[in-house]
Design a protein around this motif. Sequence first.
Motif, PDB file in Angstrom:
ATOM      1  N   PHE A  21      25.991  -3.399  13.497  1.00 41.67           N
ATOM      2  CA  PHE A  21      27.237  -4.046  13.894  1.00 41.67           C
ATOM      3  C   PHE A  21      28.309  -4.102  12.811  1.00 41.67           C
ATOM      4  CE2 PHE A  21      24.290  -5.910  17.042  1.00 41.67           C
ATOM      5  CZ  PHE A  21      24.953  -5.452  18.188  1.00 41.67           C
ATOM      6  N   PHE A  22      27.934  -4.101  11.541  1.00 36.02           N
ATOM      7  CA  PHE A  22      28.927  -4.262  10.481  1.00 36.02           C
ATOM      8  C   PHE A  22      29.138  -3.020   9.612  1.00 36.02           C
ATOM      9  CE2 PHE A  22      27.378  -8.576  11.366  1.00 36.02           C
ATOM     10  CZ  PHE A  22      28.580  -9.182  11.698  1.00 36.02           C
ATOM     11  N   TYR A  23      28.227  -2.079   9.650  1.00 38.27           N
ATOM     12  CA  TYR A  23      28.327  -0.876   8.820  1.00 38.27           C
ATOM     13  C   TYR A  23      28.093   0.358   9.679  1.00 38.27           C
ATOM     14  CZ  TYR A  23      28.153  -4.031   4.825  1.00 38.27           C
ATOM     15  OH  TYR A  23      28.421  -5.021   3.908  1.00 38.27           O
ATOM     16  N   LYS A  24      28.859   0.504  10.736  1.00 42.27           N
ATOM     17  CA  LYS A  24      28.625   1.565  11.718  1.00 42.27           C
ATOM     18  C   LYS A  24      28.671   2.962  11.110  1.00 42.27           C
ATOM     19  CE  LYS A  24      30.183  -1.235  15.518  1.00 42.27           C
ATOM     20  NZ  LYS A  24      31.163  -1.510  16.523  1.00 42.27           N
ATOM     21  N   GLU A  25      29.572   3.188  10.166  1.00 41.55           N
ATOM     22  CA  GLU A  25      29.703   4.525   9.581  1.00 41.55           C
ATOM     23  C   GLU A  25      28.519   4.904   8.689  1.00 41.55           C
ATOM     24  OE1 GLU A  25      33.432   5.298   7.695  1.00 41.55           O
ATOM     25  OE2 GLU A  25      34.547   4.275   9.278  1.00 41.55           O
ATOM     26  N   HIS A  26      27.929   3.937   8.056  1.00 38.46           N
ATOM     27  CA  HIS A  26      26.830   4.192   7.115  1.00 38.46           C
ATOM     28  C   HIS A  26      25.582   3.402   7.498  1.00 38.46           C
ATOM     29  CE1 HIS A  26      29.828   6.065   4.569  1.00 38.46           C
ATOM     30  NE2 HIS A  26      30.559   4.976   4.656  1.00 38.46           N
ATOM     31  N   LYS A  27      25.394   3.206   8.785  1.00 40.85           N
ATOM     32  CA  LYS A  27      24.349   2.280   9.234  1.00 40.85           C
ATOM     33  C   LYS A  27      22.952   2.648   8.752  1.00 40.85           C
ATOM     34  CE  LYS A  27      23.928   4.266  13.803  1.00 40.85           C
ATOM     35  NZ  LYS A  27      24.305   4.121  15.187  1.00 40.85           N
ATOM     36  N   THR A  28      22.594   3.918   8.749  1.00 39.73           N
ATOM     37  CA  THR A  28      21.242   4.301   8.335  1.00 39.73           C
ATOM     38  C   THR A  28      21.000   3.952   6.876  1.00 39.73           C
ATOM     39  OG1 THR A  28      21.263   6.101   9.935  1.00 39.73           O
ATOM     40  CG2 THR A  28      19.588   6.198   8.217  1.00 39.73           C
ATOM     41  N   LYS A  29      21.939   4.297   6.024  1.00 39.55           N
ATOM     42  CA  LYS A  29      21.820   4.010   4.593  1.00 39.55           C
ATOM     43  C   LYS A  29      21.758   2.499   4.352  1.00 39.55           C
ATOM     44  CE  LYS A  29      24.289   4.774   0.250  1.00 39.55           C
ATOM     45  NZ  LYS A  29      25.480   5.376  -0.347  1.00 39.55           N
ATOM     46  N   VAL A  30      22.631   1.765   5.021  1.00 46.35           N
ATOM     47  CA  VAL A  30      22.679   0.312   4.855  1.00 46.35           C
ATOM     48  C   VAL A  30      21.391  -0.333   5.348  1.00 46.35           C
ATOM     49  CG1 VAL A  30      23.836  -1.779   5.685  1.00 46.35           C
ATOM     50  CG2 VAL A  30      25.183   0.149   4.856  1.00 46.35           C
TER      51      VAL A  30
END
Length: 102
Positions: A21-30
Amino acid sequence: MLRFCVHYGIHFIIPILIGVFFYKEHKTKVIIILLAGILIDVDHFLANPIFDPNRCSINFHFLHTYWAITVYFSLLFFKKTRIFGIALLLHILADYSDCWLM
Protein backbone atom coordinates in the motif's frame (compact mmCIF):
# COMPACT_ATOMS: atom_id res chain seq x y z
CA MET A 1 -3.60 -17.82 20.64
CA LEU A 2 -4.26 -14.07 20.46
CA ARG A 3 -0.66 -13.38 21.46
CA PHE A 4 0.63 -15.68 18.72
CA CYS A 5 -1.61 -14.12 16.04
CA VAL A 6 -0.73 -10.53 17.00
CA HIS A 7 3.00 -11.23 17.24
CA TYR A 8 3.37 -13.06 13.95
CA GLY A 9 0.81 -10.86 12.22
CA ILE A 10 3.04 -7.87 12.96
CA HIS A 11 6.13 -9.80 11.86
CA PHE A 12 4.73 -11.08 8.56
CA ILE A 13 1.39 -9.55 7.53
CA ILE A 14 2.02 -5.89 8.38
CA PRO A 15 5.28 -5.72 6.34
CA ILE A 16 3.48 -7.08 3.31
CA LEU A 17 0.64 -4.59 3.72
CA ILE A 18 3.08 -1.69 4.12
CA GLY A 19 4.95 -2.73 0.98
CA VAL A 20 1.79 -3.17 -1.09
CA PHE A 21 0.00 0.00 0.00
CA PHE A 22 2.80 2.51 0.64
CA TYR A 23 5.69 1.42 -1.61
CA LYS A 24 3.92 0.25 -4.77
CA GLU A 25 6.84 0.95 -7.10
CA HIS A 26 9.38 -0.96 -5.01
CA LYS A 27 7.06 -3.26 -3.10
CA THR A 28 9.09 -6.47 -3.48
CA LYS A 29 12.32 -4.88 -2.28
CA VAL A 30 10.56 -3.10 0.59
CA ILE A 31 8.70 -6.23 1.69
CA ILE A 32 11.96 -8.21 1.76
CA ILE A 33 13.66 -5.51 3.86
CA LEU A 34 10.71 -5.29 6.23
CA LEU A 35 10.58 -9.05 6.64
CA ALA A 36 14.35 -9.11 7.22
CA GLY A 37 13.80 -7.04 10.36
CA ILE A 38 13.34 -10.36 12.12
CA LEU A 39 17.10 -10.89 11.80
CA ILE A 40 17.70 -8.83 14.94
CA ASP A 41 16.54 -11.92 16.80
CA VAL A 42 20.09 -13.20 16.33
CA ASP A 43 20.74 -11.84 19.81
CA HIS A 44 18.47 -14.54 21.21
CA PHE A 45 21.33 -17.01 20.67
CA LEU A 46 23.19 -15.28 23.52
CA ALA A 47 20.40 -16.03 26.00
CA ASN A 48 19.86 -19.16 28.01
CA PRO A 49 17.43 -20.61 27.11
CA ILE A 50 17.48 -19.31 23.54
CA PHE A 51 13.67 -19.19 23.45
CA ASP A 52 11.46 -18.63 26.46
CA PRO A 53 7.81 -18.03 25.60
CA ASN A 54 7.26 -16.26 28.92
CA ARG A 55 10.15 -13.82 28.60
CA CYS A 56 9.75 -10.25 27.43
CA SER A 57 12.45 -9.57 24.84
CA ILE A 58 12.33 -5.81 25.30
CA ASN A 59 15.36 -4.65 27.28
CA PHE A 60 16.44 -8.26 27.82
CA HIS A 61 18.28 -9.02 24.58
CA PHE A 62 21.05 -6.69 23.38
CA LEU A 63 19.39 -5.68 20.10
CA HIS A 64 16.08 -5.18 21.92
CA THR A 65 17.36 -2.67 24.50
CA TYR A 66 16.05 0.87 24.81
CA TRP A 67 19.39 2.15 23.51
CA ALA A 68 19.05 0.05 20.36
CA ILE A 69 15.42 1.13 19.95
CA THR A 70 16.59 4.76 20.08
CA VAL A 71 18.99 4.04 17.21
CA TYR A 72 16.22 2.31 15.22
CA PHE A 73 13.96 5.31 15.78
CA SER A 74 16.68 7.70 14.60
CA LEU A 75 16.85 5.80 11.28
CA LEU A 76 13.38 7.14 10.46
CA PHE A 77 14.74 10.67 10.02
CA PHE A 78 16.92 9.85 7.01
CA LYS A 79 15.38 8.87 3.68
CA LYS A 80 18.09 6.28 2.90
CA THR A 81 17.63 4.44 6.19
CA ARG A 82 13.92 5.00 6.80
CA ILE A 83 12.75 1.58 5.58
CA PHE A 84 15.33 -0.13 7.80
CA GLY A 85 14.10 1.88 10.77
CA ILE A 86 10.53 0.87 9.99
CA ALA A 87 11.59 -2.79 9.73
CA LEU A 88 13.41 -2.75 13.06
CA LEU A 89 10.68 -0.84 14.88
CA LEU A 90 8.04 -3.21 13.51
CA HIS A 91 10.05 -6.05 14.98
CA ILE A 92 10.24 -4.27 18.32
CA LEU A 93 6.48 -3.65 18.17
CA ALA A 94 5.87 -7.35 17.55
CA ASP A 95 8.06 -8.29 20.49
CA TYR A 96 6.47 -5.62 22.67
CA SER A 97 3.07 -7.13 21.91
CA ASP A 98 4.31 -10.31 23.62
CA CYS A 99 5.12 -8.32 26.76
CA TRP A 100 1.78 -6.56 26.68
CA LEU A 101 -0.25 -9.74 26.09
CA MET A 102 1.53 -11.88 28.70
